[in-house]
Motif scaffolding. Structure first.
Motif, PDB file in Angstrom:
ATOM      1  N   ILE A 107       9.874   3.778   4.501  1.00 36.81           N
ATOM      2  CA  ILE A 107       8.310   4.127   5.076  1.00 36.81           C
ATOM      3  C   ILE A 107       8.264   2.997   4.842  1.00 36.81           C
ATOM      4  N   PRO A 108       7.899   1.657   4.523  1.00 36.48           N
ATOM      5  CA  PRO A 108       6.550   0.627   3.571  1.00 36.48           C
ATOM      6  C   PRO A 108       7.517  -0.173   4.559  1.00 36.48           C
ATOM      7  N   VAL A 125       1.031  -1.332   0.453  1.00 42.76           N
ATOM      8  CA  VAL A 125      -0.188   0.313  -0.400  1.00 42.76           C
ATOM      9  C   VAL A 125       0.879   0.864  -0.034  1.00 42.76           C
ATOM     10  N   PHE A 126       1.955   1.489   0.699  1.00 41.49           N
ATOM     11  CA  PHE A 126       3.149   2.222   0.774  1.00 41.49           C
ATOM     12  C   PHE A 126       3.764   2.024  -0.128  1.00 41.49           C
ATOM     13  N   LYS A 159      10.197   3.072  -7.524  1.00 43.24           N
ATOM     14  CA  LYS A 159      11.190   2.596  -8.182  1.00 43.24           C
ATOM     15  C   LYS A 159      12.159   3.082  -6.791  1.00 43.24           C
ATOM     16  N   THR A 160      11.976   3.832  -6.497  1.00 45.86           N
ATOM     17  CA  THR A 160      12.341   4.566  -5.039  1.00 45.86           C
ATOM     18  C   THR A 160      12.862   3.826  -3.918  1.00 45.86           C
ATOM     19  N   ALA A 161      11.306   3.215  -3.643  1.00 41.64           N
ATOM     20  CA  ALA A 161      10.989   2.318  -2.903  1.00 41.64           C
ATOM     21  C   ALA A 161      11.252   1.022  -2.910  1.00 41.64           C
ATOM     22  N   ALA A 184       2.162   9.232  -3.179  1.00 45.83           N
ATOM     23  CA  ALA A 184       1.846  10.495  -1.824  1.00 45.83           C
ATOM     24  C   ALA A 184       2.566  10.309  -0.806  1.00 45.83           C
ATOM     25  N   PHE A 185       3.762   8.608  -0.550  1.00 43.37           N
ATOM     26  CA  PHE A 185       4.155   8.624   0.301  1.00 43.37           C
ATOM     27  C   PHE A 185       5.564   8.759   0.413  1.00 43.37           C
TER      28      PHE A 185
END
Length: 362
Positions: free
Chosen positions: A122-123, A104-105, A187-189, A110-111
Motif C-alpha cells: 500500500i505505501p 503517511v500510509f 510492523k506489517t508495513a 487505518a490503512f
C-alpha cells in the motif's frame, strides 16, 4: 536503412555496449587506486583489502546488496530522462516527498490489514503513483514554456524538500524524540527479510522486477522504441509521427514513479521510521549510475553494484583504516562524474559542429 539498423544495434545493445560498461568499471577501479595512493602508505595492500573485504562475511556482502537498491532505482529513473536527451536531476526531491507519502500510509493503522504483503504494498504503490504525478510538473513547464529541464528539476528538488520537511516537522514528528522523526512504521508495513543474518529485504526482488520492466519497456515496446529513437535523433522521432508530448509525459511519469518506488522500498526495508532531514543525494548519484551504465537498465544495475560495493567496503573498513571512508569514495564518484559528463558534453558539441558543417555544405 540496413546501415542505420547495424549502427543502432551496436550503439544500444550490441557487444560493444558490454565492453563500454566494463571499461567504465575499470576506470572506476583505476580512479579508486589513484585516490588511495594519496592517502595510504601501502596503497596496493589497502586497495586489495578494499576489493575483498565485503566478501569476508555474508552480512558484509548483504550490506552491499541493500545499498544497491536505492542507487539502482535512482539510476533507472535518470536513465529514462537521459534516453530522451533530458538532463533532469529531480530524483532527489521525488525521493524525499515520496518518502513522506509512504510514511503517511505506513504509520497509519487505518490503512493496514494485518497482511505483511498487502500492508507493505500500500505505501509503496501510493508513493509510486505520487512520484509519477508530481514528476509531470517539470515536464509540463519545460514543454509549455521551453524552460531548461535541469534548472526546473533542481528548483523542484528544493521545493519538494521544503514541503516534505514542513509536513514532517508539523504533522508527523513525534514529540520528545531527539531530532525530527516520524512514529515507527507499523510492523506489517515493513519489508520482510529475504536472506537470514543479513539486512537484505524483499525490496531487492522489487528492484530486479523494476530493472526487467525498464529493459522490456525500452527494447520490446513501441514506447521504448520512441524513447530510444528520440535520444538518438529527436527530429527523426518527430517526423516519424511519434507523439512527442505524450512520450515526454510518459517518460516523466515513469521516472517519477521509479523514484517514488525506490524511496518507499528503501524506507520500509532499512528504516524503522522516517528520519530524513536532508535530501538523500540521489539526483547526481542517479546520473552517475545512468552514465556509468551507458543508459542501459542492466548496465545501471552493474554500475550500482560496483559503486555500492566500494561504498560498503569503505564504510566497513573505516574503523580499521580511518583514511578509507565514504568521503574517499565520494571523491572517486565526483571524478568519475566529471570524466563521463565531459565525454557527454564533448560528444554533444561535436554533433552540433557536424550539423553546422552539413548545413554549410548542403
Amino acid at each position: 536503412m540496413s546501415t542505420m539498423k547495424r549502427k543502432f544495434r551496436i550503439t544500444d545493445d550490441g557487444p560493444f555496449e558490454a565492453l563500454r560498461i566494463l571499461a567504465s568499471i575499470g576506470i572506476a577501479l583505476i580512479v579508486t587506486f589513484i585516490v588511495l595512493a594519496f592517502v595510504s602508505k601501502q596503497p596496493l595492500t589497502d586497495f586489495i583489502r578494499l576489493l575483498t573485504y565485503p566478501l569476508s562475511k555474508p552480512s558484509y556482502f548483504g550490506y552491499v546488496l541493500v545499498k544497491v537498491i536505492p542507487l539502482t532505482f535512482a539510476g533507472l529513473a535518470t536513465l529514462l530522462y537521459f534516453r530522451t536527451n533530458l538532463f533532469n536531476l529531480g530524483t532527489e526531491g521525488v525521493f524525499y516527498i515520496c518518502g513522506i507519502v509512504a510514511t503517511v500510509f505506513a504509520i497509519n493503522p487505518a490503512f493496514m490489514t494485518g497482511n505483511t504483503v498487502i500492508d507493505s504494498m500500500i505505501p509503496i504503490l501510493m508513493a509510486t503513483l505520487f512520484g509519477g504525478i508530481i514528476s509531470l510538473i517539470p515536464g509540463l513547464i519545460s514543454i509549455r514554456y521551453k524552460a531548461d529541464e535541469m534548472v526546473i528539476s533542481l528548483m523542484m528538488n528544493s521545493i519538494l524538500f521544503g514541503i516534505g520537511y514542513f509536513i514532517l516537522k508539523n504533522f508527523l514528528a513525534v514529540g520528545g524524540v531527539n531530532g525530527t522523526a516520524s512514529p515507527n512504521f507499523i510492523k506489517t508495513a515493513r519489508l520482510q527479510n529475504l536472506i537470514p543474518k543479513t539486512q537484505v529485504h524483499t525490496g531487492f526482488i522489487i528492484m530486479i522486477i523494476a530493472v526487467i520492466f525498464i529493459y522490456v519497456l525500452l527494447y520490446k515496446t513501441k514506447l521504448g522504441y520512441a524513447i530510444r529513437m528520440t535520444g538518438i535523433n529527436a527530429n527523426f522521432a518527430k517526423y516519424s509521427g511519434m507523439g512527442a508530448f505524450g512520450m515526454f509525459m510518459a517518460v516523466h511519469f515513469l521516472a517519477g514513479a521509479l523514484g517514488g518506488m525506490g524511496s518507499s522500498v528503501e524506507l520500509l526495508g532499512m528504516y524503522q521510521a522516517f528520519t530524513w532531514t536532508v535530501l538523500p543525494g540521489l539526483g547526481f548519484t542517479g546520473a552517475l549510475m545512468a552514465m556509468l551504465g551507458k543508459n542501459d537498465p542492466i548496465g545501471v544495475l552493474i554500475a550500482a553494484f560496483g559503486i555500492s560495493y566500494l561504498r560498503a567496503s569503505a564504510q566497513l573498513l573505516a574503523n580499521d583504516l580511518p583514511y578509507i571512508d565514504i568521503k574517499m569514495i565520494s571523491i572517486v564518484e565526483v571524478i568519475l562524474t566529471l570524466l563521463i559528463s565531459s565525454q557527454f558534453f564533448l560528444r554533444k558539441w561535436r554533433s552540433r559542429q557536424l550539423l553546422k558543417e552539413e548545413k554549410k555544405n548542403g
